[in-house]
Design an enzyme around this catalytic site. Sequence first.
Site, mmCIF file in Angstrom:
data_model
loop_
_atom_site.group_PDB
_atom_site.id
_atom_site.type_symbol
_atom_site.label_atom_id
_atom_site.label_comp_id
_atom_site.label_asym_id
_atom_site.label_seq_id
_atom_site.Cartn_x
_atom_site.Cartn_y
_atom_site.Cartn_z
ATOM 1 N N LYS A 154 0.853 -1.191 0.000
ATOM 2 C CA LYS A 154 0.000 0.000 0.000
ATOM 3 C C LYS A 154 0.879 1.228 0.000
ATOM 4 O O LYS A 154 2.001 1.196 0.527
ATOM 5 C CB LYS A 154 -0.911 0.012 1.246
ATOM 6 C CG LYS A 154 -2.171 0.826 1.061
ATOM 7 C CD LYS A 154 -3.248 0.051 0.308
ATOM 8 C CE LYS A 154 -4.508 0.836 0.135
ATOM 9 N NZ LYS A 154 -5.605 -0.011 -0.352
HETATM 10 P P1 NAD Z 1 -12.871 7.675 -2.934
HETATM 11 O O1 NAD Z 1 -11.870 8.714 -2.671
HETATM 12 O O2 NAD Z 1 -13.340 7.462 -4.330
HETATM 13 O O3 NAD Z 1 -14.151 7.882 -1.993
HETATM 14 C C1 NAD Z 1 -14.086 8.085 -0.620
HETATM 15 C C2 NAD Z 1 -15.411 8.647 -0.188
HETATM 16 O O4 NAD Z 1 -15.463 8.757 1.223
HETATM 17 C C3 NAD Z 1 -15.663 10.055 -0.737
HETATM 18 O O5 NAD Z 1 -17.020 10.155 -1.120
HETATM 19 C C4 NAD Z 1 -15.396 10.960 0.469
HETATM 20 O O6 NAD Z 1 -16.048 12.189 0.393
HETATM 21 C C5 NAD Z 1 -15.939 10.066 1.560
HETATM 22 N N1 NAD Z 1 -15.501 10.429 2.906
HETATM 23 C C6 NAD Z 1 -14.279 10.773 3.340
HETATM 24 N N2 NAD Z 1 -14.331 11.061 4.655
HETATM 25 C C7 NAD Z 1 -15.612 10.874 5.043
HETATM 26 C C8 NAD Z 1 -16.293 10.997 6.267
HETATM 27 N N3 NAD Z 1 -15.655 11.364 7.369
HETATM 28 N N4 NAD Z 1 -17.630 10.694 6.291
HETATM 29 C C9 NAD Z 1 -18.290 10.310 5.189
HETATM 30 N N5 NAD Z 1 -17.687 10.183 3.996
HETATM 31 C C10 NAD Z 1 -16.369 10.460 3.931
HETATM 32 O O7 NAD Z 1 -12.241 6.310 -2.341
HETATM 33 P P2 NAD Z 1 -12.677 4.824 -2.653
HETATM 34 O O8 NAD Z 1 -11.731 4.281 -3.659
HETATM 35 O O9 NAD Z 1 -14.141 4.748 -2.884
HETATM 36 O O10 NAD Z 1 -12.295 4.129 -1.269
HETATM 37 C C11 NAD Z 1 -13.192 4.091 -0.149
HETATM 38 C C12 NAD Z 1 -12.765 2.985 0.784
HETATM 39 O O11 NAD Z 1 -12.757 1.745 0.070
HETATM 40 C C13 NAD Z 1 -11.353 3.124 1.365
HETATM 41 O O12 NAD Z 1 -11.333 2.574 2.664
HETATM 42 C C14 NAD Z 1 -10.522 2.260 0.446
HETATM 43 O O13 NAD Z 1 -9.332 1.807 1.054
HETATM 44 C C15 NAD Z 1 -11.503 1.138 0.187
HETATM 45 N N6 NAD Z 1 -11.227 0.351 -1.026
HETATM 46 C C16 NAD Z 1 -11.172 0.928 -2.243
HETATM 47 C C17 NAD Z 1 -10.964 0.137 -3.369
HETATM 48 C C18 NAD Z 1 -10.979 0.698 -4.759
HETATM 49 O O14 NAD Z 1 -10.915 -0.102 -5.717
HETATM 50 N N7 NAD Z 1 -11.092 1.983 -4.963
HETATM 51 C C19 NAD Z 1 -10.771 -1.240 -3.220
HETATM 52 C C20 NAD Z 1 -10.843 -1.795 -1.945
HETATM 53 C C21 NAD Z 1 -11.072 -1.000 -0.851
#
Ligand code: NAD
Length: 426
Positions: free
Chosen positions: A110
């Site tokens: 990561k």
């Molecule tokens: P992203 O940046 O596209 O979205 C994150 C979202 O969370 C945004 O809408 C943001 O505004 C919101 N957010 C941030 N702080 C917040 C809060 N305090 N309260 C409410 N909403 C809040 O990121 P993503 O890729 O969707 O990732 C989200 C989660 O999923 C992370 O934990 C990431 O590690 C996990 N994840 C992502 C992927 C991927 O393929 N993108 C894969 C596995 C896990």
Amino acid sequence: MAEKITKKLTPFQMAMLQFDQAAKILHLTENQIALIKEPRRVTEVNLPIRMDDGSIQIFKGYRVQHSVIRGPAKGGIRFHQNVTVDEVKALAFWMTYKCAVVGVPFGGGKGGVIVDPRNLSNHELERVSRRYMAEMSDLFGPDQDIPAPDVNTTSQIMGWMMDTYSMHHKRFLPAVITGKPLEMCGSEGRKKATSRGLAICVREMAKHIGIDLSEATVAIQGFGNVGSFAGEILEEMGARIVAISDIDGGFYSKEGIPMKEAIEYTHKTLTKTLKGFEKMGKVKKYDNPMKLLEEDVDILIPAALEEQITEENADRIKAKALAEGANGPTTPEADAILYKKGVHIIPDILCNAGGVTVSYLEWVQNRMGYYWTEERVNEDLERVMVNAFNAVMATAKEYKVKMRTAAFIVGIQRVTQAAESRGLYA
Ligand code: NAD
């Protein structure tokens, strides 16, 4: 099973506790644990960036390679103002066991940069992305370590990083990174893969606990890549998404929030968030968006950041099933409370593994130079996710443990077996 925890754990301490719970059940030896528990390599860099006004700012960046036992390290890069090395270590650890649970031939890694991308212009964002890749260029490689998107990092950023790496190596090397734009050797189906995998897990869990998805209600915290498309796909499956939130607020509608409208809304705002969504009518805005987690819904999806469901609010969670889109959204104390309450948790290392699964398919296609249709990709994703879900469910029954511990048991067994087959060089 639940140990009494007196002070708030960091994400990495939380990860270590999850490991210990499963390792104890498996009676791992000290030698076995030593090989697979701690990260293999932790790298920290300072990235000097020329800002648009001519000044120079330094941004700190990290890359953690937790394990390269089952294959090259694999895992996203996060751009966020609160990134810490502890958090990146935890996220890399979860990647190792996530890859093992779904059986993709990767280890875990990561990356992160301490930056709030909302404060950067597009040119500054490009310079941070390129400089990060340039500084880490010796660590990365299609057979070494393959990054991908995470919070606040987009397919465009993956494209810039791929270009930087290829320029450094004077060769076109798309397999160094996944989650790239479609027109730049990305894979069909990758954009929504994490969400599709999550929805498949929710569908399987719903069957298992007797929820009819066409009558189910859903609340989603975090409306980015994972949360928004999870909402869209579950809506297609018949569920009603009654609550959504992001960094700029939370919104509720008993009748259901049309996902297409909400997603289109975020594309139109300056901040690319739900800011001002209540002005569209139809939805009510939460005074405190954290209250979304306590809604009386069938399925709750945390899809933002770590440690959202804690000892403090776990007792007030009313959902029947919790599908962890985010990594580490539930603290160990909350986990124990929810387990006692009978909430069915689909743990992160299973629930959000669709992203790395299709990242693997993207890497395979890049190496072949031959590209599949979305149907083909989604078929593979479906098979992998259902197999992984069933393996974890069967393990939970066999060992009489919760799904999270079962997922770690499956993952740890696979990593341990690989470590033993490889032996120790030295
Ligand atoms: P992203 O940046 O596209 O979205 C994150 C979202 O969370 C945004 O809408 C943001 O505004 C919101 N957010 C941030 N702080 C917040 C809060 N305090 N309260 C409410 N909403 C809040 O990121 P993503 O890729 O969707 O990732 C989200 C989660 O999923 C992370 O934990 C990431 O590690 C996990 N994840 C992502 C992927 C991927 O393929 N993108 C894969 C596995 C896990």
